[in-house]
Design an enzyme around this catalytic site. Structure first.
Site, mmCIF file in Angstrom:
data_model
loop_
_atom_site.group_PDB
_atom_site.id
_atom_site.type_symbol
_atom_site.label_atom_id
_atom_site.label_comp_id
_atom_site.label_asym_id
_atom_site.label_seq_id
_atom_site.Cartn_x
_atom_site.Cartn_y
_atom_site.Cartn_z
ATOM 1 N N PHE A 1 -64.755 -14.176 27.942
ATOM 2 C CA PHE A 1 -65.509 -14.758 26.825
ATOM 3 C C PHE A 1 -65.094 -16.190 26.532
ATOM 4 O O PHE A 1 -65.851 -16.941 25.924
ATOM 5 C CB PHE A 1 -65.370 -13.873 25.579
ATOM 6 N N LYS A 2 -63.916 -16.602 26.988
ATOM 7 C CA LYS A 2 -63.469 -17.980 26.739
ATOM 8 C C LYS A 2 -64.437 -19.007 27.340
ATOM 9 O O LYS A 2 -64.525 -20.128 26.865
ATOM 10 C CB LYS A 2 -62.067 -18.212 27.320
#
Ligand SMILES: *Cc1c(COP(=O)(O)O)cnc(C)c1O
Length: 462
Positions: A111-112
């Protein structure tokens, strides 16, 4: 839009300086002086907009007039075209009322990427505008480094040094960083924990001479632009499920509290959020804080969800600041005490404010493994251990309304743990399948701030 430090001793800055500066010079974190609002009508309209369009609206609310809307929209379109799913963050239904937001379709499968892809373009744009070259120093518990390297590799105006705790991250996580061939990237295996790495980054930022010499910047979730970019998918997922007419709950696997805090930010901007469940692994400092009102550091336990092996959640300082009604002196006192004593009690009134929105739950390794196998059996979805922590926490909690579980990584980023729990080895998607064959390049250093600061200076000047 002006940004203030949670510790009250730094000058107010604009969006551009808050982003490029990272940590405030007084050791605090930047927050907007007032939360921008998004109207109910605009939220309702998000359901049929593209992800990039919603991102430009939400991030634009924080940038104010410092970035032209057209430029921002173009950067968002470019950033999210690197994702392999056309919805960018698709929703998958797991059971009645429970949905999973897949945040892992970006280049490093975590998700980064959602924040880092837009952040890299913002940096290049803003630095190019000012004719500056910056050095980004980032500590990674596994996924930030890979996402940062993927996003910043080869960019003209930025150099990147990624610090990771040696032996504490998965091979796939490491390879996303160490296989980059571009000369503007350096990776360092630090003999210590993620908290050691993060402490060294903090010390580097407090060294004014170094800060100026290499024009230091940070992209850990202390950077407010990351929080702004992460607030976007709280809006898109909630709008897809009927917000603003329905209140949505979220279950978020948490380490540094950036992702869950972004949910709070979306709420403050006007999104009707029912509850946010903060799910941790055995490193339960946040879960305990929300369940007991005491924020107390323990030992770091290595787990199968290493991106959450954290005992000092930077963004908790931002929530604390809000919940003590923006008393900067009190915030500085609490977080300075935390460095020395490793603990403090949240004052009762602030704790009550936190509990209006947040619940906490810590999940054991056994329960994490059980959530992987039961989710596979019940839904056919193979989830990664971080997502499994949130799913397991959700089984024990009662959340009102439809629930969105944040699925923060692709299962193939943690193949050993997933295979051990489920008997199924997840496969890397085609685009990155040859990761294991690319040569690696990184340096090894002790967890000593002076040595790492010297390394950063030499790399930036080299
Ligand atoms: C970083 C990360 C988390 C934790 O997010 P925070 O914003 O630090 O709370 C959870 N899962 C994965 C896969 C991550 O990379």
């Amino acid at each position: 839009m002006h940004y203030v430090s949670t510790r009250g001793q730094a000058p107010h800055v604009g969006f551009v300086d808050a982003v490029l500066g990272g940590l405030a010079p007084d050791g605090g974190l930047y927050v907007p002086q007032a939360w921008p609002r998004i109207s109910a009508q605009e939220i309702a309209g998000f359901a049929d907009k593209s992800y990039a369009e919603v991102a430009a609206s939400v991030i634009g609310a924080f940038a104010g007039d410092e970035i032209r809307h057209g430029d921002l929209l173009e950067m968002c379109q470019e950033a999210y075209s690197t994702f392999t799913h056309s919805a960018v963050v698709p929703l998958v239904q797991l059971s009645p009322g429970v949905f999973m937001a897949e945040l892992f379709h970006g280049p490093s499968l975590a998700f980064k990427d959602v924040a880092m892809q837009i952040l890299a373009r913002l940096y290049d744009h803003l630095l190019g505008r000012e004719g500056r070259v910056q050095t980004i120093l980032c500590a990674t518990s596994g996924d930030t480094g890979g996402a940062a390297v993927e996003a910043f590799r080869g960019r003209k105006n930025v150099k990147v040094v990624a610090l990771f705790p040696e032996g504490r991250i998965s091979e796939v996580q490491r390879r996303f960083m160490t296989t980059a061939t571009e000369a503007n990237v350096a990776c360092v295996a630090v003999k210590g924990s993620f908290d050691d790495c993060q402490a060294i980054v903090k010390q580097a930022f407090q060294d004014q001479a170094l800060r100026q010499a290499v024009d230091l910047s940070g992209v850990n979730s202390i950077n407010f632009a990351r929080i702004a970019a992460q607030a976007v998918y709280f809006f898109t997922t909630a709008a897809a499920l009927g917000a603003p007419t329905r209140k949505i709950s979220f279950a978020v696997p948490s380490g540094n509290f950036g992702d869950a805090f972004a949910g709070y930010v979306a709420h403050r901007m006007g999104l009707p959020v029912a509850k946010i469940l903060v799910a941790t692994n055995a490193n339960d400092i946040l879960a305990q804080a929300f369940e007991t009102g005491r924020y107390a550091r323990g030992m770091v336990h290595p787990t199968m969800s290493p991106a959450m092996d954290i005992q000092s959640a930077s963004n908790f300082e931002r929530l604390y600041f809000e919940c003590v009604e923006r008393e900067a002196v009190e915030t500085a006192r609490a977080f300075t005490a935390f460095v020395d004593a490793g603990a403090f009690d949240v004052p009762p009134k602030a704790y009550a404010a936190m509990r209006e929105l947040f619940l906490g739950a810590a999940v054991s390794e056994d329960d994490t493994a059980r959530a992987i196998i039961s989710t596979l059996n019940e839904t056919g979805e193979l989830v990664d251990p971080h997502t499994a922590v949130a799913l397991s926490a959700l089984r024990r909690a009662e959340l009102p309304g439809p629930v969105v579980v944040m699925s923060t990584a692709h299962a193939a980023k943690f193949p050993e743990a997933v295979a051990k729990a489920s008997g199924v080895t997840p496969r890397l998607p085609p685009g990155v399948a040859n990761l294991a064959n690319r040569p690696e390049r990184f340096d090894r250093l002790p967890a000593e701030a002076e040595i790492i600061k010297a390394y950063v200076r030499a790399f930036a000047e080299g």
